[in-house]
Every structure is written in structure tokens, then in C-alpha cells.
Motif scaffolding. Structure first.
Motif, PDB file in Angstrom:
ATOM      1  N   CYS A 113     -38.215   7.484  -3.826  1.00  0.00           N
ATOM      2  CA  CYS A 113     -37.905   8.258  -5.025  1.00  0.00           C
ATOM      3  C   CYS A 113     -36.424   8.106  -5.385  1.00  0.00           C
ATOM      4  O   CYS A 113     -35.556   8.243  -4.525  1.00  0.00           O
ATOM      5  CB  CYS A 113     -38.236   9.724  -4.753  1.00  0.00           C
ATOM      6  N   CYS A 116     -34.847  12.040  -4.982  1.00  0.00           N
ATOM      7  CA  CYS A 116     -34.616  12.717  -3.698  1.00  0.00           C
ATOM      8  C   CYS A 116     -34.653  11.782  -2.501  1.00  0.00           C
ATOM      9  O   CYS A 116     -34.319  12.180  -1.388  1.00  0.00           O
ATOM     10  CB  CYS A 116     -35.618  13.860  -3.508  1.00  0.00           C
ATOM     11  N   CYS A 131     -43.737  11.094  -6.109  1.00  0.00           N
ATOM     12  CA  CYS A 131     -42.985  11.647  -4.989  1.00  0.00           C
ATOM     13  C   CYS A 131     -43.483  13.075  -4.756  1.00  0.00           C
ATOM     14  O   CYS A 131     -43.260  13.960  -5.591  1.00  0.00           O
ATOM     15  CB  CYS A 131     -41.492  11.660  -5.319  1.00  0.00           C
ATOM     16  N   CYS A 134     -40.586  16.161  -4.412  1.00  0.00           N
ATOM     17  CA  CYS A 134     -39.881  16.686  -5.597  1.00  0.00           C
ATOM     18  C   CYS A 134     -40.704  16.614  -6.873  1.00  0.00           C
ATOM     19  O   CYS A 134     -40.293  17.109  -7.915  1.00  0.00           O
ATOM     20  CB  CYS A 134     -38.531  15.991  -5.775  1.00  0.00           C
TER      21      CYS A 134
HETATM   22 ZN   LIG Z   1     -38.453  12.802  -5.035  1.00  0.00          ZN
END
Ligand SMILES: [Zn+2]
Length: 269
Positions: A113, A116, A131, A134
Motif C-alpha cells: 500500500c 500505510c 489494503c 487502511c
Molecule cells: Zn494501506
């Protein structure tokens, strides 16, 4: 107008509805497994050579569903760079190979990602990578790029970039910046690269061009004012060429060549 992939309505990206299933084999260096004659090699989905590889769906064209796999070179197969493989094909070959390569690029480059840093997983409902920590889902990247044929009666303005093959000239192209319209990009790029002003750009059509994930938006524009003044970085030469005395041009596969050829036939008719 005629260029590869310009109007094949039989193509369904991301859809698996074919009765026949074929796999394009690629590497991270963007080479493609080829047959002896240089055309892409299509394996069946159950071929033992790719039994341990993850298949990524590209789409279905005229009853055939295409997938791509990306893995280190497989012994016994021959590989070739993407560009020479693609430009010799017709649209029936160009579209699935180009699409498979872009899907595989995306899958490889979005394993983590961007927000994050956690590992992403392929979404089950669409072509995104999701992801879980997040919630961000990313989709295959597409970069719009304007490509502009500038004309002045029987003359065409063509330019050379440093990366071009010896002696070749092409229409001017540049990426659309964030927050900018395609038409604005045409005016800006032309002004920056060759210093001339153009009249209102007229849209001609588009082409998906997998170098690396461009969507070429083709425009034709008449010269309005100004003399050629090149920036010497992106462009090493630019000239007005008479349509009967043209230099070496881009391959017929490209939208650039398609627009040039269409303009010439229009002037000569
Ligand atoms: Zn993420």
C-alpha cells in the motif's frame, strides 16, 4: 483513422467469458515469450510450464479470454522485448498482449500500500488491489498523454526526441499534468517544445500505449503563429516537412502514424 486497437468493440477488459483461454508469459523486464516467428506465444492455462504461477486476467476478445503471468525466464522458451513484439501485430494480437502487460505491471508494482505500507491483496470484485489495514484500493495506473499533429497547409511539423531511432521524426507528445485539461496540455506542450502557437486542437481518437501505461489522446491542430524554437532537451530537432517529402516516420501501429497518414490522404484527395 487507423491504428492498433483503435476501435475493436469485441474487447471486454477484465471479463472472463471466453470459451478458449490463453496465457501471455512475461518477465519483470517486460519481455514476452514468443514463437519462432516472433509473434507472442500463448500457453493454455493448464500448461505445466506455468503450473506454479499466478494467472492475472486481462480480458476477453472475440471469444478468447487472455491472462498474463509474470515470472523469471522459463527455460525452453524464447523471449523478446515488448515493443518489437507489439508493433508487428494486428489489433487482435495487440490489445490482449498490451492489456496483459499493463495488468501485470500494476500487480507487481502495487504489492504494498502506498499509504500505510501494508501488503495488498487482489480485490475479488474488480481489478484493484486492496489494503485491508487502511482500506485503500488502488487500480491499474493510466497516464493520459496528448499527441498533436500540427499542420500548415501541405506541411507537417515533426520533431525528433533523443530516444528515437536514427532519422525518425514524429508528432509532438506530452503528459497531461494533474489539474490540467487535455486541450490545455496540447497548447502548453507545443509552446514549450517547439515555441509555436496552435489554433484550437481537434480530437482525433485515442490509443492505449503500454510504454509504460499511457493513454495517447490524439489531436490535430493548425499552426497559428510563431517560428520553431526547440528546447534542445526533450526535442533535438523539429522541422516543417512537406507531405511529399517526409522523413522516416513512426511505425504504422501508432496513433502518430495513423494521424499523419490520414492527413496526407485528406490533402491528396
Ligand atoms: Zn494501506
Amino acid at each position: 483513422m487507423n491504428w492498433l486497437g483503435d476501435h475493436d468493440h469485441g474487447w471486454s477488459p477484465g471479463i472472463n467469458e471466453g470459451l478458449i483461454h490463453k496465457v501471455v508469459v512475461t518477465t519483470s523486464d517486460r519481455t514476452v515469450a514468443v514463437c519462432d516467428d516472433g509473434t507472442p506465444l500463448f500457453l493454455s492455462v493448464d500448461d505445466p510450464l506455468i503450473s506454479s504461477q499466478e494467472l492475472h486476467l486481462a480480458g476477453t476478445l472475440n471469444g478468447v479470454t487472455y491472462y498474463g503471468v509474470r515470472c523469471p525466464e522459463i527455460r525452453d522458451l524464447n523471449y523478446e522485448a515488448l515493443r518489437p513484439v507489439l508493433v508487428q501485430l494486428d489489433s487482435q494480437g495487440f490489445i490482449p498482449v498490451s492489456a496483459a502487460m499493463q495488468v501485470l505491471d500494476f500487480m507487481e508494482e502495487h504489492r504494498f500500500c502506498g499509504r500505510c505500507g501494508a501488503e495488498t491483496t487482489a480485490s475479488v470484485s474488480d481489478r484493484g488491489r486492496h489494503c485491508a489495514p487502511c482500506g485503500l484500493t488502488q487500480y491499474p495506473r493510466i497516464s493520459p498523454c496528448v499527441i498533436v499533429l500540427i499542420t500548415r497547409g501541405d506541411e507537417i511539423l515533426l520533431a525528433r526526441a533523443p530516444r528515437f531511432v536514427e532519422g525518425m521524426y514524429s508528432t509532438l507528445a506530452g503528459f497531461v499534468e494533474a489539474g490540467e485539461s487535455a486541450e490545455h496540455a496540447c497548447h502548453r506542450e507545443i509552446q514549450e517544445e517547439v515555441g509555436v502557437r496552435i489554433k484550437t486542437p481537434v480530437y482525433q481518437g485515442s490509443q492505449s500505449w503500454p510504454f509504460k501505461h499511457s493513454l495517447m489522446l490524439g489531436y490535430w491542430a493548425e499552426w497559428e503563429s510563431g517560428e520553431i524554437e526547440i528546447d534542445c532537451e526533450e526535442i533535438v530537432d523539429a522541422q516543417w516537412f512537406h507531405i511529399e517529402k517526409l522523413p522516416k516516420l513512426p511505425p504504422h501501429a501508432s496513433i502518430s502514424r495513423g494521424m499523419i497518414d490520414a492527413y496526407i490522404s485528406q490533402r491528396l484527395s
